[in-house]
Design an enzyme around this catalytic site. Structure first.
Site, PDB file in Angstrom:
ATOM      1  N   SER A 245       1.193  -1.429   0.098  1.00 28.66           N
ATOM      2  CA  SER A 245      -0.182  -0.197  -0.312  1.00 28.66           C
ATOM      3  C   SER A 245       1.241   0.899  -0.070  1.00 28.66           C
ATOM      4  CB  SER A 245      -0.734   0.149   1.294  1.00 28.66           C
ATOM      5  OG  SER A 245      -1.435   0.861   1.944  1.00 28.66           O
ATOM      6  N   ARG A 285     -20.910  -4.194 -47.477  1.00 30.56           N
ATOM      7  CA  ARG A 285     -19.894  -3.637 -45.517  1.00 30.56           C
ATOM      8  C   ARG A 285     -20.380  -2.618 -45.287  1.00 30.56           C
ATOM      9  NH1 ARG A 285     -14.964  -3.077 -48.351  1.00 30.56           N
ATOM     10  NH2 ARG A 285     -13.906  -3.071 -46.686  1.00 30.56           N
TER      11      ARG A 285
END
Length: 370
Positions: A245, A285
């Site tokens: 930490s 497409r």
């Protein structure tokens, strides 16, 4: 920088995509009769040109044609190249994920067998239920790994080449066997027709990767819960420098579990994005749906690779405190045996838990040796 991204370094970045597109162009050139070979050459694409083209294929083809005199790209369209390149990246990703799932499964099978009869409190809706064994919990995790491994193997066999030309008719190619030859050169499958606007190959891949993350997420979430200090039944293995930490020196955070859990929370959204794109793949497409697919697929591939690698390390180093489990089960015997009508020995009320463990471990060994 995302935590753990180094585990997928070089697999999905722009250089990897360009190299995959080059492999596709070389394979197609050979279908056209060329013996083209590019060695280690990888062009640097101008991002302004990529934007102007709407995708990176046109700048790549321009660079390729400036370098070689062989016929390249004739008869293909940009989507053929990019879709096929993504399938090559996906093949590498699936291989990596599968290998790490094997590591996860091997470790879980060992834990399941070792703790086949290690009694612990079963919990439903966060409360005590009936006794189970830690072996059964590990076996449940293992089933998810097995199912994901089997599904990935199926997906890997079917990863398809894309080959359709401008509108999916292969109009400039006279040879009807060209697409199959193209697939063979790349080691991909040929599904029988182009899939420009039928995106099932992508969503099927995405779904398999999401399910990998689902299963690993349950494992990680269980470890996070059981590893809380007030429970203390499991703990991530100690690795120097991991889990610290920035403000509290006493902490040893379960970093791998946190990150795998994070991946499991992100993956479904990416999978849903692929389905959304698939549902908008219009005309011959797509007009943006295809483009929106790329970042989601790349992110999901990377997420699955990283999470499976982290999960393998997590399970291989997992500390199981069976004594704590047994003590808590004994102390909670009144609640755990309420369904039975009372009693003091949780180990006497395990039902078929041990048999279930045996079946899953047997299935794992059969799969792993196949």
């Amino acid at each position: 920088m995302l935590p753990g991204s180094h585990r997928a370094s070089g697999l999905f970045d722009d250089d990897a995509l360009v190299r995959a597109m080059l492999d596709v162009e070389v394979a197609w050139a050979r279908v056209l009769g060329s013996s083209l070979s590019l060695g280690d050459w990888v062009p640097s694409l101008d991002p302004v040109e990529v934007e102007a083209a709407g995708n990176p294929v046109l700048p790549l083809v321009s660079a390729l044609r400036a370098k070689v005199s062989d016929p390249v790209h004739t008869g293909l369209t940009s989507q053929d190249v990019l879709d096929s390149a993504f399938m090559l990246l996906a093949r590498n990703a699936v291989a990596r994920v599968s290998a790490d799932l094997t590591r996860v499964g091997t470790a879980l099978a060992a834990l399941a067998a070792e703790h086949r009869s290690s009694v612990m409190a079963g919990r439903t809706l966060t409360q005590f239920a009936v006794p189970i064994t830690f072996g059964l919990k590990a076996a449940r995790w293992l089933v998810a790994v097995l199912d994901s491994s089997e599904e990935l193997a199926t997906v890997a066999r079917g990863l398809p080449v894309q080959c359709g030309g401008a509108a999916g008719t292969l109009s400039r190619v006279a040879d009807p066997g060209a697409a199959a030859a193209f697939a063979a050169h790349l080691g991909l499958a040929w599904p029988g027709m182009p899939w420009h606007t039928y995106r099932a190959p992508v969503t099927r891949l995405g779904d398999a990767l999401v399910r990998v993350c689902d299963g690993l997420g349950v494992l990680a979430a269980d470890v996070l819960t059981l590893g809380r200090p007030e429970i203390g039944e499991v703990r991530e293995g100690f690795v120097a420098g991991r889990g610290g930490s920035s403000t509290m020196p006493q902490k040893r955070n379960p970093v791998l579990s946190v990150l795998v859990n994070s991946a499991a929370l992100q993956a479904p959204g990416l999978g849903a994005q692929l389905h959304l794109c698939a549902a908008r793949a219009v005309d011959e497409r797509p007009d943006g749906a295809w483009h929106a697919e790329w970042p989601a697929l790349r992110a999901l591939l990377e997420l699955a690779v990283v999470a499976s690698s982290q999960a393998a390390e997590l399970v291989e180093g997992l500390e199981v405190h069976a004594d704590v489990m047994a003590r808590r089960a004994s102390e909670a015997a009144g609640e755990l045996l309420a369904e039975r009508g009372g009693g003091t020995d949780p180990a006497a009320y395990l039902g078929s838990a041990e048999a279930f463990v045996d079946d899953v471990v047997k299935r794992w060994h059969a799969w792993n040796s196949a």
